[in-house]
Write an enzyme that holds these catalytic residues in place. Sequence first.
Site, PDB file in Angstrom:
ATOM      1  N   CYS A  43     -10.883 -36.025 -16.496  1.00  0.00           N
ATOM      2  CA  CYS A  43      -9.727 -37.294 -15.757  1.00  0.00           C
ATOM      3  C   CYS A  43      -8.997 -36.708 -16.698  1.00  0.00           C
ATOM      4  CB  CYS A  43     -10.377 -38.346 -16.879  1.00  0.00           C
ATOM      5  SG  CYS A  43     -10.688 -38.338 -18.242  1.00  0.00           S
ATOM      6  N   CYS A  54      -8.010 -35.826 -19.665  1.00  0.00           N
ATOM      7  CA  CYS A  54      -8.268 -33.959 -20.003  1.00  0.00           C
ATOM      8  C   CYS A  54      -6.606 -33.659 -19.818  1.00  0.00           C
ATOM      9  CB  CYS A  54      -9.215 -33.509 -19.139  1.00  0.00           C
ATOM     10  SG  CYS A  54     -10.889 -34.677 -19.603  1.00  0.00           S
ATOM     11  N   ASP A 105      22.687 -27.740  10.260  1.00  0.00           N
ATOM     12  CA  ASP A 105      24.149 -26.642  11.313  1.00  0.00           C
ATOM     13  C   ASP A 105      23.559 -26.486  12.765  1.00  0.00           C
ATOM     14  OD1 ASP A 105      25.612 -24.176  10.934  1.00  0.00           O
ATOM     15  OD2 ASP A 105      23.303 -23.293  11.230  1.00  0.00           O
ATOM     16  N   ASP A 152      19.784 -22.202   9.251  1.00  0.00           N
ATOM     17  CA  ASP A 152      18.686 -21.375   9.848  1.00  0.00           C
ATOM     18  C   ASP A 152      19.141 -19.918   8.981  1.00  0.00           C
ATOM     19  OD1 ASP A 152      20.631 -20.905  11.378  1.00  0.00           O
ATOM     20  OD2 ASP A 152      18.995 -19.949  12.763  1.00  0.00           O
ATOM     21  N   ASP A 161      23.505 -19.865   5.118  1.00  0.00           N
ATOM     22  CA  ASP A 161      22.597 -21.738   5.068  1.00  0.00           C
ATOM     23  C   ASP A 161      22.610 -21.872   3.589  1.00  0.00           C
ATOM     24  OD1 ASP A 161      23.924 -22.845   7.503  1.00  0.00           O
ATOM     25  OD2 ASP A 161      22.120 -21.991   8.327  1.00  0.00           O
TER      26      ASP A 161
END
Length: 854
Positions: free
Chosen positions: A11, A14, A440, A638, A642
Site C-alpha cells: 500500500c 509501504c 519557434d 526543434d 532552441d
Amino acid sequence: MEQYIVTGMSCAACSSRVEKAVSKVPGVTSCSVSLLTNSMGVEGTASAQDIIHAVEEAGYGASVKNGSGTAAQSHSAEEDALEDKATPVLKRRLIASLGFLIVLMYFSMGHMMWGWPLPKWFDGNHVAMGLVQLLLSAIIMVINQKFFISGFKSLWHRAPNMDTLVALGSAASFVYSTYALFAMTGAQVRGDMDAVMNYMMDFYFESAAMILALITVGKMLEAKSKGKTTDALKSLMKLSPKTAVILKDGEEQEIPIEQVKVGDQFVVRPGEKIPVDGVIISGNTAVNASALTGESIPVDKTEGDAVSAATVNQTGFIRCEATRVGEDTTLSQIIQMVSDAAATKAPIAKVADRVSGVFVPVVITIAVVTTLIWMLCGQTFGFALARGISVLVISCPCALGLATPVAIMVGNGMGAKNGILFKNAVSLEEAGKVQVVALDKTGTITSGEPEVTDLIPAAKVSERELLEMAYQLEKQSEHPLAKAINRKAEEEQIQSEELEEFHALPGNGLEGVQKGQALLGGNIAFMKTKAVLSEELEKAAATLAEAGKTPLAFAKDGVLQGIIGVADVIKKDSPQAISELKNMGIHVVMLTGDNERTARAIGAQAGVDEVIAGVLPDGKEQVIRNLKRQGKVAMVGDGINDAPALTRADLGIAIGAGTDIAMDAADVVLMKSRLSDVPAAIRLSRATLRNIHENLFWAFIYNIIGIPLAAGVWIPLFGWKLNPMFGAAAMSLSSFCVVSNALRLNLFDIRNTKKDRKCVAKGSGPDGDMTAKGSGPVDGATAASMEKTIQVKGMMCGHCEAHVKKALEELPEVDEATADFQSGVATVVLNAEVEDKKLKQAIEKAGYKVIRVK
C-alpha cells in the site's frame, strides 16, 4: 536516474516508508517510489548496495532494475517485472479460501440464523460447532498468511501498512472468538447452557475469515486493473526485435539483437522489423513507423535516409548501416521515457504521500480508542471489539496511494500511443497548467524547407518557360531557395541542360551562359541593376514580400522573364493547432529571427496572438524568461538553438523530427512532428489532472465517511452499525474503484475540442492582438527588462563571483545576475525597479564593497 525493483509493498504506506528510508542514505539527492509498477527511481551518488540495504532495513526487498546488461536484457527484466504475477496467485488463494469459507458460513450463519440442518452428532454440541469454525477459519488464515507475515513484519519495523490493518482485524476477531470458545467449554462443564448460548453469539470466526477473503477479492481486482495501466509500456517492450540479419564477409548471418554493433551492416526484407537504428546504404522501401509515432501512413525511404528500430519494412529489400544500438535506439529511449514517467511522482502526489505516511498509525489509534470508548459506555467487550475491527478493515490507504500513480501511468500510456512522450510525471502535470505557448517559427509553425509558392511570368512567357530557365541556373546552386526551385522543376519533370559558364554572385544571385544566351537570377534589388522591371512585376514582387515570401527575378539576355515566389510555408495543421490553443485560453507567441514584415505576414497566416521578430538564436532564452511573467510558459522548438529556451521554459516541448539536443532538453517530445499534438498534450494533461482530483476526492471522502460509520458514531443517532465483514468488502472495493476510474482515461479523445476550457494568462491581451516587436535578441519581447551595472571591489576568484551572484539573485527584483572578478563588474537584469541602496546592501552583506551602481 537509477531504477530498482522493490518487493513486498502492499500500500501507499509501504512506498512512503521505502522512500523515507532511501532518502536518508548519504549521497541520495532524490527518491521516488511507484506502488503501481513496484519500482523506485533514485538520483545521486549513493551505491546500489547502500540503497538496497536501506530498503531491506525498512522491511522490503530491492534489486537493480536495469543494471549492467544490454538494452534487450534490461527490457526483458523490466517486462518481467511488469508482468501481472499477482493476479494468478491471488486467484488461487481466493478459490481455496472460498471453498472453506462456504462451509464456515454454513455452520456460523446458515445453521445459527436460518436453522439449516447439521449432522445429528452436532445436535446440542455447541463446542463441536465452535471447534469446526475455529479449524476452518484457521485454514483460511493459513491460506492468506501473506497478510499476517507482511502486516506484522511492517509493524515490527515500526512502519505499519494496509496488511497490518487487515492482519490486526482478522487476528483480533480470531483471538477473541477462541477465548469465547474456551469460556464456552467451561460453561458447558458447569451445565450453564444460557452462558453457552451467549458465548456462541460472541463467535467472530466467520468475520476473521471473511475479512481475508474479501480483501483478497479487492486485491485481485486491483492487481488486474493495475496490470492494464502498464499495457502501453509492455506493448512498447514487445516491439523490440530479438534478432538481426547482418552481413559478415559478404554473407548473411542471423545474430541476437544485443550483439549488433555500431557500423555493422544489416539487411531487412519486406515484412520484417528493422532491428536497430541505422541509415539505408542501398535499396528503396516504404516504412511503417506507426509503432513509434502512431502515424499509420508508411513513409518512403531511400539511400541516405534514417530508419528506426521496431519500424516495419513494407515493400523493398534494404541494406543498412547501424548507427545506434542497444539503449541508444529511438525505441529504447521511448521505453526509458515512459518508464521514467512511471517511476517519478507528480507534485500533486505529495499530498497523498504525506497523508499515507501517517494514515495507518492513526487508524490503529482510532480503532483502539473506539474499542475503549464503547467499553467505557457500558457495551460488551464483543460489541466494542467489533467496532474497533470495523475501523481497521474499512480504512484504505491503498486508495490514497493509487489515486495519482494509476492516472499518471494511464495518461502517459495514452500519450505514448499517440506519439506524445512525457519524460516524467512532473511534465505530464505541468502541461495542463500552461498559460503561454511560445512557438519557434522555422520547423515548428512552418515546414522548415522553402517551397515555390508563386510563378509570375512576364508577358509572352509561360510559367513552364520561366521555371525551365530558372532551373538551368539554380541546379548549380546549393542555396536553400535554389533547392525549392529545383524540387518544383523535378516535380514538373523539366529537363536541365549543362551551362557553358556559371558564376555565383554572393548576396545577389547567379549568372550563366547557355547556348550563347546570358542567364541571370537573383534578388529584386540586384536585378533592378541588370534588367528593367515592369511596373506590374515590381508590384507583384512587393506583394510577395508583404506576404512573407522571397521574390526571385530571372532574366535572359537582359530581358526579364518573370518572378518566382519562394517561402518557408506553414504546415497544414499549424493554423488549426494555434486556434485550438487560443480556444483553451492560452496566449500564443511566435518567435522568429525574420524581419518584422515577414514575421507579421507569417504570424497573420498562422493566427498567433503575438509575434516577436528579430530574435537572434542566443536571445530566445531571455524572451522565455520575460514571457514567464505572464504565467506558466511552454516553449515549442526543434533546433539546437532552441535548447536553452526549452530548458528555461516551465515546459519544453520538442518536435520529434528535430535534433537530439532539442529532444534531450525538452520535457515533452512530439514524435509525429505535428503542431496539433501541442494542444492534444495539454488536453491530455488536463484530463489526467482532472482524473487525479476525482481519485483523491473519492479516496479521501471514502475514509472520511467510512471510519466514523465503522466506529459507531451514528449508532446513538440513527442506529447505523457496520459489520466488520461489510467494512472489509468496502475496503476491497475502494481501491478497485479508484483504479477503474483512472482506466477511464483510455476512453479520452485527445483530439476532441468540445470540452476545452480557457485558462487565461496574466497580462495576455485579447485574441488576435498580434504585434511584431523588436529587432534585437530581446528588444520588446515583453515588458522591457532593466539592467544595472555595479562596480564591486574585493572579488578575487570564481568563488567570489558565485557569492556576489547568489547575493543579488536572492533579491525578488533580480531575474538574473552575473559577476566578473577580473573586471570587478556585476550586472543584474531586473524585473522591477529597485533602489541602488538595496543592491549595495546585498553585496556588502556578502562581504564585498560597492564602488558605484549605474
